[in-house]
Scaffold this active site. Structure first.
Site, mmCIF file in Angstrom:
data_model
loop_
_atom_site.group_PDB
_atom_site.id
_atom_site.type_symbol
_atom_site.label_atom_id
_atom_site.label_comp_id
_atom_site.label_asym_id
_atom_site.label_seq_id
_atom_site.Cartn_x
_atom_site.Cartn_y
_atom_site.Cartn_z
ATOM 1 C CE LYS A 51 21.255 -96.777 25.102
ATOM 2 N NZ LYS A 51 22.164 -95.635 25.298
ATOM 3 C CD GLN A 95 23.995 -94.247 28.015
ATOM 4 O OE1 GLN A 95 23.866 -95.078 27.127
ATOM 5 N NE2 GLN A 95 23.078 -93.324 28.248
ATOM 6 C CG ASP A 118 24.584 -92.693 20.481
ATOM 7 O OD1 ASP A 118 23.362 -92.919 20.554
ATOM 8 O OD2 ASP A 118 25.360 -92.813 21.447
HETATM 9 N N1 GUN Z 1 22.488 -90.283 27.120
HETATM 10 C C1 GUN Z 1 21.208 -89.866 27.006
HETATM 11 N N2 GUN Z 1 20.737 -90.168 25.782
HETATM 12 C C2 GUN Z 1 21.739 -90.772 25.115
HETATM 13 C C3 GUN Z 1 21.855 -91.319 23.809
HETATM 14 O O1 GUN Z 1 20.943 -91.297 22.980
HETATM 15 N N3 GUN Z 1 23.046 -91.876 23.513
HETATM 16 C C4 GUN Z 1 24.078 -91.892 24.389
HETATM 17 N N4 GUN Z 1 25.219 -92.445 23.990
HETATM 18 N N5 GUN Z 1 24.015 -91.406 25.597
HETATM 19 C C5 GUN Z 1 22.841 -90.843 25.953
#
Ligand code: GUN
Length: 282
Positions: A51, A95, A118
């Site tokens: 990211k 996350q 998200d």
């Molecule tokens: N963990 C697995 N997929 C995601 C996601 O799309 N966003 C976040 N914040 N954590 C994750």
């Protein structure tokens, strides 16, 4: 036909990069994404690093916040509250998964919905249900872009989503419903799963089991979107779909890696720019 999420996401990132470059030329504030990583989950570390790289590529600022797994829920909430009021921050991502002693729902509830890139905050989830404009979860949004890129019209089509997670299964079902598909959400308790999947014009596999879907699950000519990221018996990355077994009978399929995955990160950047524009009144 293989749908290259990698190529499509690169094209989209280049477009996002142009949008950021225009902001820079106009001496506008630069969009910023804050990412909070708690603990040392290896997969999460890889995702967060990717990211950060993607932000660098398009010119979005990133603020990485790493905390030990021992952090208290209150301390984490305080960090989020500070980011909520920080004018320079447009997007906040925590996350997942979080350590067991932290209640994920309580944490996601604290994020300012306008910075919730998200799309996991209850108010954004509600808006998705109500077809209202909102920040939309990244993986489902990326899948809709992929269907759009192959000019696939969902109207009246049978979509079977296998997996009912808050991150993928439920939101992608809502997005397909918005496009007038007939949507079935199947899961671990579904009876006759093979027969249910065989009805699908579009099969979305999001179960987290390596090569779970073979040709016995798939109708000839179906479009298959594979959300899984697993390791096979040789420790090689693979999806929920047995790619080699089904590739001759599908019309389109996303590979793993380089299918849905790269789209998720690109949609995160897109959501961050959208949040920025919304906040700036652009
Ligand atoms: N963990 C697995 N997929 C995601 C996601 O799309 N966003 C976040 N914040 N954590 C994750």
């Amino acid at each position: 036909m293989i749908i290259s999420g990698k190529d499509i996401s690169t094209q989209l990132k280049d477009k996002l990069k142009e949008r950021v470059e225009i902001l820079k030329k106009e001496n506008k504030r630069i969009p910023k994404l804050a990412v909070i990583l708690v603990g040392d989950n290896q997969a999460s570390q890889v995702y967060v690093r990717n990211k950060e790289r993607a932000c660098q590529y398009v010119g979005i600022q990133s603020q990485m916040i790493n905390r030990e797994a021992s952090i208290s829920e209150k301390e984490l909430i305080d960090i989020i509250r500070q980011l909520n009021v920080d004018e320079s921050v447009d997007g906040i991502l925590v996350q997942l998964p979080l350590p067991k002693h932290i209640n994920e729902d309580r944490i996601l509830n604290v994020i300012d919905p306008l910075k919730d890139v998200d799309g996991f905050h209850p108010s954004n989830v509600a808006k998705l249900f109500l077809n209202q404009k909102a920040l939309t979860p990244c993986t489902p949004k990326g899948m809709m872009v992929l269907l759009d890129k192959i000019n696939y019209d969902l109207e009246g089509k049978e979509v079977v989503v296998v997996g009912r997670s808050h991150i993928v299964g439920k939101p992608v079902s809502m997005l397909c419903l918005q496009k007038n598909a007939t949507v079935t959400i199947a899961h671990s308790h579904t009876k006759n799963l093979k027969e249910v999947c065989k009805r699908a014009d579009v099969l979305i596999g999001a179960v987290g089991k390596a090569k779970f879907f073979n040709r016995n699950y798939i109708k000839k000519g179906a479009v298959v979107l594979d959300v899984g990221i697993n390791r096979d018996e040789n420790n090689k990355l693979c999806g929920d779909v047995d790619f080699d077994d089904v590739k001759d009978i599908v019309s389109y399929i996303t590979p793993v890696p380089n299918g849905v995955g790269p789209m998720t990160i690109t949609m995160l950047l897109s959501n961050t720019l959208d949040a920025y524009e919304q906040r700036e009144g652009l």
